[in-house]
Design a protein around this motif. Structure first.
Motif, PDB file in Angstrom:
ATOM      1  N   MET A   1       0.846  -1.175   0.000  1.00 46.70           N
ATOM      2  CA  MET A   1       0.000   0.000   0.000  1.00 46.70           C
ATOM      3  C   MET A   1       0.888   1.233   0.000  1.00 46.70           C
ATOM      4  SD  MET A   1      -2.954  -1.165   2.673  1.00 46.70           S
ATOM      5  CE  MET A   1      -3.767   0.414   2.600  1.00 46.70           C
ATOM      6  N   ASP A   2       0.802   2.048  -0.979  1.00 45.51           N
ATOM      7  CA  ASP A   2       1.634   3.231  -1.114  1.00 45.51           C
ATOM      8  C   ASP A   2       1.089   4.400  -0.314  1.00 45.51           C
ATOM      9  OD1 ASP A   2       3.255   1.850  -2.950  1.00 45.51           O
ATOM     10  OD2 ASP A   2       1.840   2.320  -4.550  1.00 45.51           O
ATOM     11  N   ASN A   3       0.886   4.193   0.989  1.00 43.85           N
ATOM     12  CA  ASN A   3       0.310   5.200   1.868  1.00 43.85           C
ATOM     13  C   ASN A   3      -1.057   5.661   1.387  1.00 43.85           C
ATOM     14  OD1 ASN A   3       2.356   5.076   3.695  1.00 43.85           O
ATOM     15  ND2 ASN A   3       3.463   6.810   2.873  1.00 43.85           N
ATOM     16  N   ASN A   4      -1.721   4.854   0.582  1.00 39.98           N
ATOM     17  CA  ASN A   4      -3.098   5.108   0.165  1.00 39.98           C
ATOM     18  C   ASN A   4      -3.989   4.168   0.944  1.00 39.98           C
ATOM     19  OD1 ASN A   4      -2.327   6.974  -1.805  1.00 39.98           O
ATOM     20  ND2 ASN A   4      -1.921   5.339  -3.266  1.00 39.98           N
ATOM     21  N   PHE A   5      -4.191   4.464   2.215  1.00 41.21           N
ATOM     22  CA  PHE A   5      -4.963   3.575   3.050  1.00 41.21           C
ATOM     23  C   PHE A   5      -6.397   4.053   3.147  1.00 41.21           C
ATOM     24  CE2 PHE A   5      -3.367   6.699   5.941  1.00 41.21           C
ATOM     25  CZ  PHE A   5      -1.998   6.676   5.786  1.00 41.21           C
ATOM     26  N   PRO A   6      -7.312   3.133   3.403  1.00 39.89           N
ATOM     27  CA  PRO A   6      -8.733   3.483   3.481  1.00 39.89           C
ATOM     28  C   PRO A   6      -9.015   4.501   4.581  1.00 39.89           C
ATOM     29  CG  PRO A   6      -8.427   1.120   3.487  1.00 39.89           C
ATOM     30  CD  PRO A   6      -7.069   1.730   3.653  1.00 39.89           C
ATOM     31  N   GLU A   7     -10.099   5.216   4.413  1.00 41.28           N
ATOM     32  CA  GLU A   7     -10.525   6.185   5.415  1.00 41.28           C
ATOM     33  C   GLU A   7     -10.929   5.457   6.694  1.00 41.28           C
ATOM     34  OE1 GLU A   7      -9.639   9.354   3.322  1.00 41.28           O
ATOM     35  OE2 GLU A   7     -10.706   9.585   5.203  1.00 41.28           O
ATOM     36  N   ILE A   8     -10.536   5.987   7.840  1.00 38.43           N
ATOM     37  CA  ILE A   8     -10.986   5.437   9.111  1.00 38.43           C
ATOM     38  C   ILE A   8     -11.331   6.593  10.036  1.00 38.43           C
ATOM     39  CG2 ILE A   8      -9.565   3.368   8.911  1.00 38.43           C
ATOM     40  CD1 ILE A   8      -7.801   4.557  11.116  1.00 38.43           C
ATOM     41  N   MET A   9     -12.121   6.308  11.037  1.00 38.48           N
ATOM     42  CA  MET A   9     -12.446   7.322  12.028  1.00 38.48           C
ATOM     43  C   MET A   9     -11.216   7.524  12.907  1.00 38.48           C
ATOM     44  SD  MET A   9     -15.474   8.170  11.254  1.00 38.48           S
ATOM     45  CE  MET A   9     -15.931   9.184  12.642  1.00 38.48           C
ATOM     46  N   GLN A  10     -10.804   8.767  13.063  1.00 35.30           N
ATOM     47  CA  GLN A  10      -9.629   9.056  13.870  1.00 35.30           C
ATOM     48  C   GLN A  10     -10.011   9.964  15.017  1.00 35.30           C
ATOM     49  OE1 GLN A  10      -6.511  10.708  11.520  1.00 35.30           O
ATOM     50  NE2 GLN A  10      -6.603   9.119   9.996  1.00 35.30           N
ATOM     51  N   GLU A  11      -9.401   9.707  16.154  1.00 34.67           N
ATOM     52  CA  GLU A  11      -9.578  10.597  17.290  1.00 34.67           C
ATOM     53  C   GLU A  11      -8.821  11.882  16.996  1.00 34.67           C
ATOM     54  OE1 GLU A  11      -8.570   8.773  20.976  1.00 34.67           O
ATOM     55  OE2 GLU A  11      -9.550   6.901  20.419  1.00 34.67           O
ATOM     56  N   LYS A  40       0.205   2.006  18.004  1.00 35.97           N
ATOM     57  CA  LYS A  40       0.099   1.041  16.907  1.00 35.97           C
ATOM     58  C   LYS A  40      -1.148   0.209  17.125  1.00 35.97           C
ATOM     59  CE  LYS A  40       5.003   0.354  15.975  1.00 35.97           C
ATOM     60  NZ  LYS A  40       6.076  -0.655  15.854  1.00 35.97           N
ATOM     61  N   VAL A  41      -1.888  -0.036  16.042  1.00 38.05           N
ATOM     62  CA  VAL A  41      -3.082  -0.864  16.123  1.00 38.05           C
ATOM     63  C   VAL A  41      -3.100  -1.856  14.967  1.00 38.05           C
ATOM     64  CG1 VAL A  41      -4.458   0.900  17.307  1.00 38.05           C
ATOM     65  CG2 VAL A  41      -4.507   0.772  14.829  1.00 38.05           C
ATOM     66  N   LEU A  42      -3.736  -2.973  15.227  1.00 35.25           N
ATOM     67  CA  LEU A  42      -3.955  -3.989  14.211  1.00 35.25           C
ATOM     68  C   LEU A  42      -5.380  -3.836  13.715  1.00 35.25           C
ATOM     69  CD1 LEU A  42      -2.896  -6.560  12.762  1.00 35.25           C
ATOM     70  CD2 LEU A  42      -3.893  -7.873  14.649  1.00 35.25           C
ATOM     71  N   VAL A  43      -5.542  -3.730  12.396  1.00 32.66           N
ATOM     72  CA  VAL A  43      -6.860  -3.556  11.798  1.00 32.66           C
ATOM     73  C   VAL A  43      -7.053  -4.568  10.679  1.00 32.66           C
ATOM     74  CG1 VAL A  43      -6.965  -1.079  12.332  1.00 32.66           C
ATOM     75  CG2 VAL A  43      -6.078  -1.832  10.119  1.00 32.66           C
ATOM     76  N   GLU A  44      -8.310  -4.793  10.345  1.00 33.43           N
ATOM     77  CA  GLU A  44      -8.648  -5.636   9.200  1.00 33.43           C
ATOM     78  C   GLU A  44      -9.341  -4.749   8.180  1.00 33.43           C
ATOM     79  OE1 GLU A  44     -10.664  -9.912   8.198  1.00 33.43           O
ATOM     80  OE2 GLU A  44     -11.426  -8.813   9.925  1.00 33.43           O
ATOM     81  N   VAL A  45      -8.853  -4.771   6.944  1.00 34.96           N
ATOM     82  CA  VAL A  45      -9.428  -3.958   5.881  1.00 34.96           C
ATOM     83  C   VAL A  45     -10.320  -4.831   5.011  1.00 34.96           C
ATOM     84  CG1 VAL A  45      -8.913  -2.520   3.873  1.00 34.96           C
ATOM     85  CG2 VAL A  45      -7.401  -2.461   5.861  1.00 34.96           C
ATOM     86  N   THR A  49     -15.740  -3.277   0.770  1.00 34.66           N
ATOM     87  CA  THR A  49     -16.488  -2.110   1.243  1.00 34.66           C
ATOM     88  C   THR A  49     -15.593  -0.915   1.553  1.00 34.66           C
ATOM     89  OG1 THR A  49     -16.332  -2.754   3.573  1.00 34.66           O
ATOM     90  CG2 THR A  49     -18.220  -3.609   2.313  1.00 34.66           C
ATOM     91  N   GLY A  50     -14.284  -1.148   1.708  1.00 35.75           N
ATOM     92  CA  GLY A  50     -13.366  -0.086   2.074  1.00 35.75           C
ATOM     93  C   GLY A  50     -13.364   0.227   3.552  1.00 35.75           C
ATOM     94  N   LYS A  51     -14.110  -0.536   4.336  1.00 39.32           N
ATOM     95  CA  LYS A  51     -14.182  -0.286   5.770  1.00 39.32           C
ATOM     96  C   LYS A  51     -13.007  -0.940   6.492  1.00 39.32           C
ATOM     97  CE  LYS A  51     -19.113   0.390   6.117  1.00 39.32           C
ATOM     98  NZ  LYS A  51     -20.331   0.044   6.830  1.00 39.32           N
ATOM     99  N   VAL A  52     -12.610  -0.285   7.567  1.00 34.56           N
ATOM    100  CA  VAL A  52     -11.508  -0.757   8.402  1.00 34.56           C
ATOM    101  C   VAL A  52     -12.075  -1.129   9.759  1.00 34.56           C
ATOM    102  CG1 VAL A  52      -9.329  -0.120   9.480  1.00 34.56           C
ATOM    103  CG2 VAL A  52      -9.874   0.728   7.196  1.00 34.56           C
ATOM    104  N   HIS A  53     -11.736  -2.323  10.228  1.00 32.55           N
ATOM    105  CA  HIS A  53     -12.226  -2.813  11.510  1.00 32.55           C
ATOM    106  C   HIS A  53     -11.058  -2.947  12.476  1.00 32.55           C
ATOM    107  CE1 HIS A  53     -16.110  -3.727   9.712  1.00 32.55           C
ATOM    108  NE2 HIS A  53     -15.422  -4.174   8.693  1.00 32.55           N
ATOM    109  N   PHE A  54     -11.162  -2.271  13.615  1.00 26.96           N
ATOM    110  CA  PHE A  54     -10.144  -2.343  14.651  1.00 26.96           C
ATOM    111  C   PHE A  54     -10.121  -3.754  15.228  1.00 26.96           C
ATOM    112  CE2 PHE A  54      -7.550  -0.977  18.120  1.00 26.96           C
ATOM    113  CZ  PHE A  54      -8.011  -1.665  19.218  1.00 26.96           C
TER     114      PHE A  54
END
Length: 58
Positions: A1-11, A40-45, A49-54
């Motif tokens: 992934m060339d720093n093109n990661f899916p949108e996620i909710m960020q604090e 650091k967090v582990l997520v599943e993309v 759908t483009g959704k990211v799950h913590f």
């Protein structure tokens, strides 16, 4: 992934600095996100759908 990661909710004040595959061949959709506050967090993309799950903190 060339720093093109899916949108996620960020604090507030947390910005993703790096995103890279977790390296688990059994789970190719798992990624590690590193934030500006050294978190650091582990997520599943879900690539359909483009959704990211913590999954968990590292």
């Amino acid at each position: 992934m060339d720093n093109n990661f899916p949108e996620i909710m960020q604090e507030e004040e947390e910005h993703i600095l790096k995103s890279y595959p977790a390296g688990d061949t059994a789970h190719p959709d798992w990624y590690i996100y590193e934030y500006g506050n050294h978190r650091k967090v582990l997520v599943e993309v879900n690539h359909e759908t483009g959704k990211v799950h913590f999954l968990r903190e590292l």
